[in-house]
Design an enzyme around this catalytic site. Structure first.
Site, PDB file in Angstrom:
ATOM      1  N   PHE A 527       6.856  11.406  -7.438  1.00 14.36           N
ATOM      2  CA  PHE A 527       7.879  12.426  -7.178  1.00 14.36           C
ATOM      3  C   PHE A 527       9.256  11.919  -7.601  1.00 14.36           C
ATOM      4  O   PHE A 527      10.058  12.639  -8.190  1.00 14.36           O
ATOM      5  CB  PHE A 527       7.860  12.756  -5.689  1.00 14.36           C
ATOM      6  CG  PHE A 527       8.854  13.819  -5.276  1.00 14.36           C
ATOM      7  CD1 PHE A 527       8.451  15.131  -5.162  1.00 14.36           C
ATOM      8  CD2 PHE A 527      10.167  13.508  -4.982  1.00 14.36           C
ATOM      9  CE1 PHE A 527       9.342  16.112  -4.769  1.00 14.36           C
ATOM     10  CE2 PHE A 527      11.068  14.475  -4.595  1.00 14.36           C
ATOM     11  CZ  PHE A 527      10.650  15.783  -4.492  1.00 14.36           C
ATOM     12  N   VAL A 530      12.763   7.060  -3.210  1.00 12.57           N
ATOM     13  CA  VAL A 530      12.924   7.368  -1.793  1.00 12.57           C
ATOM     14  C   VAL A 530      14.002   6.448  -1.233  1.00 12.57           C
ATOM     15  O   VAL A 530      13.964   5.237  -1.448  1.00 12.57           O
ATOM     16  CB  VAL A 530      11.611   7.181  -1.016  1.00 12.57           C
ATOM     17  CG1 VAL A 530      11.796   7.566   0.436  1.00 12.57           C
ATOM     18  CG2 VAL A 530      10.488   8.010  -1.643  1.00 12.57           C
ATOM     19  N   ASP A 641      -4.824  12.767  -2.048  1.00 16.72           N
ATOM     20  CA  ASP A 641      -4.238  11.497  -2.491  1.00 16.72           C
ATOM     21  C   ASP A 641      -4.099  10.542  -1.311  1.00 16.72           C
ATOM     22  O   ASP A 641      -3.055   9.918  -1.111  1.00 16.72           O
ATOM     23  CB  ASP A 641      -2.874  11.740  -3.155  1.00 16.72           C
ATOM     24  CG  ASP A 641      -2.428  10.547  -4.001  1.00 16.72           C
ATOM     25  OD1 ASP A 641      -3.298   9.727  -4.367  1.00 16.72           O
ATOM     26  OD2 ASP A 641      -1.226  10.422  -4.281  1.00 16.72           O
TER      27      ASP A 641
END
Length: 834
Positions: A527, A530, A641
């Protein structure tokens, strides 16, 4: 039981056995001349139910029972000789000379009987279309005996669970002793009527769970008893002292049973395709569902930690026990009530009052009154012994004059409960009025000065939020391809409203993360990066920022918003909100101080902190989170996942499943789906998903099995090399299992612990989870029962997937011919901590 001694009967049985009929499809009736032996069955006239001999899983004993004829996985709804099995010789089910229905062994010994008190001539037994086995003297007279009046562990449609308050006679469910032993277990369930009828589960003679009172529509202590149950369940008072519960689902193609399992949990089991049984509603989902978990005047709420707290105005009775997690001693009142002080000759003081608790399971042992809600309050206030009251339109006034036992707060449902406390424990209304008055005056003055600036600011905020919502909705429509069998997220706005998710602005998150400084970076995923941050109120957060270079980030972003914005479970990471401004897209989560499981498990220093008990708690927590996703949440979710880096650990090393970017929502009647775009992580993918793009609940079970083996071994799935002749932990575990050298797989950090059998069981369960074919793998609920030793006898595992490997002799692994490998278009995420 005794022996059937009459020689004529013996001769008759021998003669008939030589000329027996094959009853499987010929008849639904048993007579003295038409009995069935071990190899035969009878089927009800409509073809729905079958009666015959059977053996439970992992047992060679034979029992007579009833099960559904058209469902491939048997669910035995009734057992005759559960306490007295046929152990060796073949048996028969027949009608005896005195008219009783009996089960006989090869020596004509009676193993079970219907126990009619009076002899009957020419009686017969028929298996009806409702699943009820009835014994009758003639076709027009009343039933002499019926199986519905003597149930086993299963409650089916049209059956009546009843109690007669005049005679004390009850029709109750009784649990099996174990999944392979249908003899009477420790638990029973049925109706009890004190003041109001309630459904109870008993452990021996002690109450284990109760439903709360029936209000003519639902049991008010069952929070998820909604309209689907209203169409099915009813509780009837025949006005002659008998109360009974029954249910009938309008959709007859949807088979539903209520089963009291061996652990004492009452569960709805359903089957809508004739292949397998699923688990729906359960009576006990959390520790708070256990009767009296927090003792007298203790309130249980599963979302809190600890789960028990004393009511306002009360304090722990035994502080040391309470702080140690033993709450059974409960709480005691901290400040005496006004009427108690008057009776003791003390100063009267101000009057008592009530504080309100919402969404509550009402306490046990209520008193009833037909009073209105206002009258109910006044009656309780005037009675010094009254400790609380509640009002339900279907029940009217309920009050309590004893200790409040079995209090529980729900996330939804329940009723309002008003608990009586001394005046000093109440909010000071007068002070509140003064504060409100001052605030209003100040607000008027301030509003006159700042109206213009405030209106401009609100207009900007409204425009920004409108743009954000439009962008979210647009992105959601663009981000998803169609997958057969999945619930389209755009079709589920009635379930998950994106506009309800808290929105953060970019400036707020930039300030919280020090402008996304590198020192605050926690990790990197598919993605994007973080970051750790801290809001102005001091709350720690984790901010997942969509990388502009991410090819799959937009889909992951929308997927996480839709999937977990409304899910709440202690073993799922909590989504706090999101931010969409310009090209920036971010998700804001609760912060997990210990990062991910792989950061501990595969680190030589940190792994020392993971003793066996902590590792087992992590396994169990992951399993419970996965069970919530598959069965207990209102959305049915496949994670796709599941891996060590997607398991986050809080400050107490409790696990929380994270990263739902690849998850998929299923409809209630869908078991699997296919995709042409396989996403996930090598080593954790099930074979049906990696090779065929087909994913289902048991694809997650495969990943969970890999996790179990990694947690036990302390090594990554891909860290087993050629010198061990295995391509991954699955191959190595299988090799050691067959060599009876399972200790070689165990992490040295836990190898000397006193939990050898428990560790061996976890490896056994892990191998069952990673079997090649999905049909061979257990469901998550069964996996949890296996891990906790609730299921004692485990089946032998078959060879795991991905264990075959050809190794050329004297050849380095780096020189393998690449033509031996197959190629699959798979999107694979890196295994990295966050």
């Amino acid at each position: 039981m005794g022996l059937v001694r009459n020689s004529n009967l013996s001769a008759l049985l021998v003669l008939l056995s030589c000329f027996r009929l094959e009853f499987g499809s010929a008849t639904d009736t048993i007579t003295a001349a038409k009995f069935i032996n071990d190899s035969e069955t009878i089927i009800s006239n409509g073809g729905d139910f079958k009666l015959g001999f059977f053996s439970p899983p992992n047992s060679t004993f034979r029992y007579v029972g009833i099960w559904y004829a058209n469902i491939s996985v048997p669910n035995f709804i009734w057992v005759a000789n559960g306490n007295n099995p046929l152990k060796s010789s073949p048996g028969i089910l027949t009608i005896s000379e005195d008219g009783n229905l009996v089960v006989l062994d090869g020596q004509k010994k009676v193993l079970w009987s219907s126990h009619l008190t009076n002899s009957v001539v020419n009686s017969s037994a028929q298996l009806s279309d409702s699943g009820n086995l009835v014994l009758q003297g003639n076709t027009t007279g009343p039933f002499l005996w019926e199986s519905f009046q003597h149930p086993s562990n299963t409650f089916i449609a049209k059956m009546k669970i009843s109690t007669d308050v005049r005679t004390g006679k009850k029709v109750q469910l009784t649990s099996w002793k174990s999944p392979s032993d249908p003899s009477v277990g420790n638990f029973s369930a049925g109706i009890d009527v004190r003041n109001l009828p309630e459904f109870f589960i008993w452990n021996g003679r002690s109450t284990y769970w109760r439903s709360g009172p029936w209000n003519s529509r639902i049991f008010i202590g069952v929070p998820n008893m909604y309209s689907s149950y209203l169409d099915a369940f009813s509780l009837v008072d025949d006005t002659e002292g008998t109360f009974f519960v029954t249910f009938t689902f309008p959709n007859e193609s949807f088979t539903t049973t209520i089963v009291l399992n061996t652990q004492g949990n009452l569960q709805e089991q359903y089957c809508d395709n004739g292949d397998d049984w699923g688990i729906g509603w359960s009576a006990l989902n959390t520790e708070c569902d256990v009767y009296g978990k927090c003792g007298a005047f203790g309130n249980c709420y599963s979302q809190n930690s600890p789960i028990c707290s004393c009511l306002r105005g009360f304090e722990p009775k035994i502080t040391q026990e309470w702080n140690g997690g033993n709450w059974t001693s409960g709480c005691v009142r901290r400040t005496p009530l006004q009427c108690e002080r008057v009776n003791n000759g003390s100063e009267e003081g101000k009057k008592d009052g009530f504080f309100k608790l919402t969404k509550m399971k009402v306490p046990d042992l209520e008193d009833l009154s037909p009073a209105s809600e206002e009258q109910c309050r006044n009656q309780c206030l005037e009675n010094c012994s009254c400790t609380a009251y509640a009002y339900d339109s279907g029940i009217r006034c309920m009050s309590w004059t004893r200790s409040l036992i079995d209090l529980q707060k729900f996330s939804g449902g329940g009723v309002d409960l008003y608990v009586r406390v001394a005046y000093s424990e109440l909010d000071k209304e007068e002070n509140v009025k003064v504060i409100i008055t001052v605030t209003m005056i100040t607000g008027v003055i301030f509003t006159g000065i700042s109206t213009y600036l405030l209106s401009r600011w609100m207009a900007k905020q409204k425009a920004r939020k409108k743009k954000t919502k439009e962008m979210l909705l647009l992105n959601r429509r663009e981000a998803y391809p169609k997958f057969p069998g999945e619930v389209k997220h755009g079709d589920s706005l009635n379930q998950v409203k994106l506009q309800d998710l808290p929105l953060f602005n970019l400036q707020e998150l930039a300030s919280a993360t020090n402008n996304f400084h590198l020192s605050n970076k926690l990790g990197q995923g598919g993605f994007g990066p973080v970051y750790r941050g801290k809001l102005l109120d001091g709350q720690d957060i984790a901010v997942k920022r969509l990388s502009k270079a991410s090819g799959q980030g937009l889909e992951e972003f929308m997927n996480e918003v839709v999937v977990i914005s409304k899910l709440q479970h202690r073993n799922l990471v909590r989504l706090l909100g999101c931010c969409v401004e310009g090209e920036e897209k971010m998700l804001v989560y609760e912060y997990m101080p210990n990062k991910s499981l792989d950061a501990f498990l595969f680190d030589s220093i940190k792994s020392k902190l993971l003793n066996w008990r902590r590792r087992f708690n992590i396994m169990e927590g992951i399993g419970r989170g996965l069970l919530y996703l598959h069965r207990d949440s209102r959305l049915r979710i496949i994670h796709r996942d599941l891996k060590a880096s997607n398991i986050l650990l809080d400050e107490e090393l409790n696990p929380k499943i994270s990263d739902f970017g690849m998850a998929r929502i299923f409809g209630g009647n869908v078991d699997q789906a296919n995709t042409t775009r396989v996403v996930g992580t090598y080593g954790y993918m099930s074979p049906e998903y990696a090779m065929e793009g087909r994913f289902l609940e048991k694809s997650d079970v495969f990943s969970f099995g890999v996790l179990l083996l990694e947690i036990v071994s302390g090594r990554r799935n891909n860290s087993f090399y050629d010198d061990e002749h295995a391509m991954n932990s699955l191959g190595f575990a299988w090799k050691m299992w067959n060599a009876d050298n399972i200790v070689a797989l165990t992490d040295p950090m836990i190898r000397e612990a006193c939990f050898e059998m428990e560790i061996l069981r976890c490896i056994h369960v892990g191998l069952l989870c990673v079997q090649e074919f999905a049909k061979d793998r257990p469901t998550v609920s069964i996996v949890i029962s296996m891990l906790k030793s609730e299921i004692i006898d485990l089946p032998l595992p078959k060879q795991p997937a991905f264990t075959e490997r050809q190794i050329a002799p004297d050849t380095d692994s780096s020189q393998h011919n690449p033509s031996q490998c197959s190629v699959n278009n798979v999107t694979v995420t890196m295994v990295q901590g966050r």
